[in-house]
Motif scaffolding. Structure first.
Motif, PDB file in Angstrom:
ATOM      1  N   SER A  73       7.372   5.123   4.974  1.00  0.00           N
ATOM      2  CA  SER A  73       6.940   4.167   5.998  1.00  0.00           C
ATOM      3  C   SER A  73       7.974   3.051   6.089  1.00  0.00           C
ATOM      4  O   SER A  73       8.351   2.473   5.077  1.00  0.00           O
ATOM      5  N   ALA A  92       6.068  -0.660   5.586  1.00  0.00           N
ATOM      6  CA  ALA A  92       5.099  -0.866   4.503  1.00  0.00           C
ATOM      7  C   ALA A  92       5.214  -2.264   3.914  1.00  0.00           C
ATOM      8  O   ALA A  92       4.203  -2.912   3.608  1.00  0.00           O
ATOM      9  N   GLY A  98       8.312   3.076   1.323  1.00  0.00           N
ATOM     10  CA  GLY A  98       6.999   3.292   1.927  1.00  0.00           C
ATOM     11  C   GLY A  98       5.895   2.999   0.929  1.00  0.00           C
ATOM     12  O   GLY A  98       6.063   2.177   0.014  1.00  0.00           O
TER      13      GLY A  98
END
Length: 448
Positions: free
Chosen positions: A298, A301, A377
């Motif tokens: 991600s 994040a 992430g």
């Protein structure tokens, strides 16, 4: 001989022997070939130089040279083995970096209370280009050591049982080892008759049989033991080697933690001991955590304060290692390389990143931690187990492994050298009388 001792010996030869010299002989001999090793020749001048060094070494040890021909033969054999090793080193491309060599020379100088500059000056005073010759000799010995590691030591295997047995034998002679023993005793009356001895021994055998079929040792001690610690379940507590009765030693040497001995006879009766623990007085007990990690890629994040409820629910559902490993299938679109090293193994709190320990600090084994954000992430950690580990024992196993490997390597090293020699093409010409005859120098030849 260890590399350190070997280098120290060389340093003594070069520095501490007052008669050390590699000065050229008064007569310049016309060289002859004394041996051919594969495609490499050994000259008589090389042999003479090594023989002189060997004589100096023997004199330093107060060992007289009684047979010069035999000494020359042994020295030639040493040179042949060195040439064979150097040929093998070239084949394998083994090198010694200059910084490695300099570090070793620094160590030698330090052992002799000298700086490298002082060492260089002393060697150069003893012989022209003495330091350069010394440096190359050290480089050669380091090359031989690396060759030995590649050809012998790296191929020497030691089993875990061998390590355990080695540590156990060593532990019995080390005063820093303590044993936690359970003890059951069936006593003998003074001046016991044969029938009384047989009855007491049978009673001890019956107790042992009950223990081996599942009865609790401490309960058996309370019920049947006539020892002083019977009411404490036979618990003798932690004892050093010097506190353990000598008639327990043989049996104790055979026990792993949790094991129970056979019946042991002593002047006062029959005994059964159980090894309930073993430790080092200087043990370093730490808590270790076995972790698995899964990363959900991600880019944002770090920008989010908390994981989504869906992600938290996913982590809460991971109540087994099998379920955790299935995340790889569930998120098959994530490149395999991202989670290729998901098994983080056993780590202490200090060994793992602070955010990892914060996530699993209050977690029970068999559960996943709440996801937390990293640059890659969201990270989900699974705590597979927690244990107390004695780091000193881990170091001891490592040392035992190295000791045993070196011991085995030492046993096979000479065999390997001789095999190397047997497989080579070697032509020794040392017995040729013309070779051993002293030749005139160029000056003498011209004057005649």
């Amino acid at each position: 001989m260890t590399p350190t001792n070997l280098f120290k010996l060389i340093s003594i030869l070069f520095i501490l022997t007052p008669f050390f010299a590699w000065s050229a002989p008064q007569m310049t001999l016309i060289d002859r070939v004394v041996a051919v090793v594969n495609d490499n020749i050994i000259l008589k001048s090389e042999l003479d130089a090594e023989v002189n060094l060997a004589k100096q070494d023997l004199q330093a040890r107060n060992i007289p040279v009684t047979n010069p021909e035999e000494l020359a033969s042994k020295v030639l054999d040493k040179i042949i083995l060195e040439r064979l090793q150097l040929q093998r080193i070239n084949q394998l491309g083994i090198k010694i970096a200059d910084d490695e060599l300099f570090a070793q020379i620094q160590d030698i100088a330090k052992q002799n209370n000298l700086t490298v500059a002082e060492l260089r000056d002393r060697l150069n005073l003893s012989q022209k280009n003495g330091f350069e010759s010394f440096r190359e000799r050290i480089r050669q010995q380091m090359l031989f050591q690396k060759l030995r590691e590649v050809e012998v030591l790296s191929k020497t295997q030691v089993t875990e049982d061998e390590v355990s047995n080695f540590i156990q034998r060593q532990a019995l002679v080390q005063s820093d080892v303590e044993y936690h023993l359970g003890h059951i005793m069936v006593s003998l009356p003074e001046s016991a008759t044969p029938a009384e001895r047989d009855a007491s021994k049978q009673k001890a055998q019956d107790i042992l049989q009950k223990i081996r079929t599942g009865e609790d040792f401490s309960q058996m001690a309370v019920r049947y033991s006539e020892g002083s610690k019977a009411l404490q379940g036979g618990d003798l507590g932690w004892l050093g080697v010097d506190q353990i009765p000598t008639f327990f030693n043989d049996a104790l040497n055979q026990l792993e933690v949790g094991e129970t001995s056979a019946v042991i006879r002593s002047p006062v009766g029959f005994h059964i001991i159980q090894l309930q623990g073993k430790r080092n007085k200087n043990s370093q007990i730490v808590k270790q955590y076995h972790l698995y990690r899964f990363i959900l890629l991600s880019q944002d994040a770090r920008n989010k304060q908390q994981p989504s409820p869906t992600l938290v629910k996913l982590a809460d559902s991971l109540t087994s290692l099998e379920a955790f490993k299935q995340l790889n299938e569930k998120y098959s679109d994530i490149p395999a390389s991202v989670n290729a090293n998901g098994n983080l193994g056993w780590q202490t709190a200090k060994e793992m990143p602070p955010e990892y320990f914060q996530a699993i600090e209050s977690l029970q084994p068999g559960h996943a931690a709440k996801p937390f954000a990293t640059e890659q992430g969201w990270v989900i950690l699974f705590l597979d187990g927690v244990r107390d580990q004695d780091l000193s024992l881990k170091d001891k196993r490592k040392q035992a492994m190295q000791t045993l490997r070196m011991k085995k390597a030492n046993e096979s090293y000479e065999i390997w050298l001789r095999r190397l020699k047997d497989e080579a093409l070697i032509d020794i010409r040392l017995e040729d009388p013309e070779i051993m005859e002293k030749q005139p120098s160029h000056e003498e030849a011209l004057s005649n």
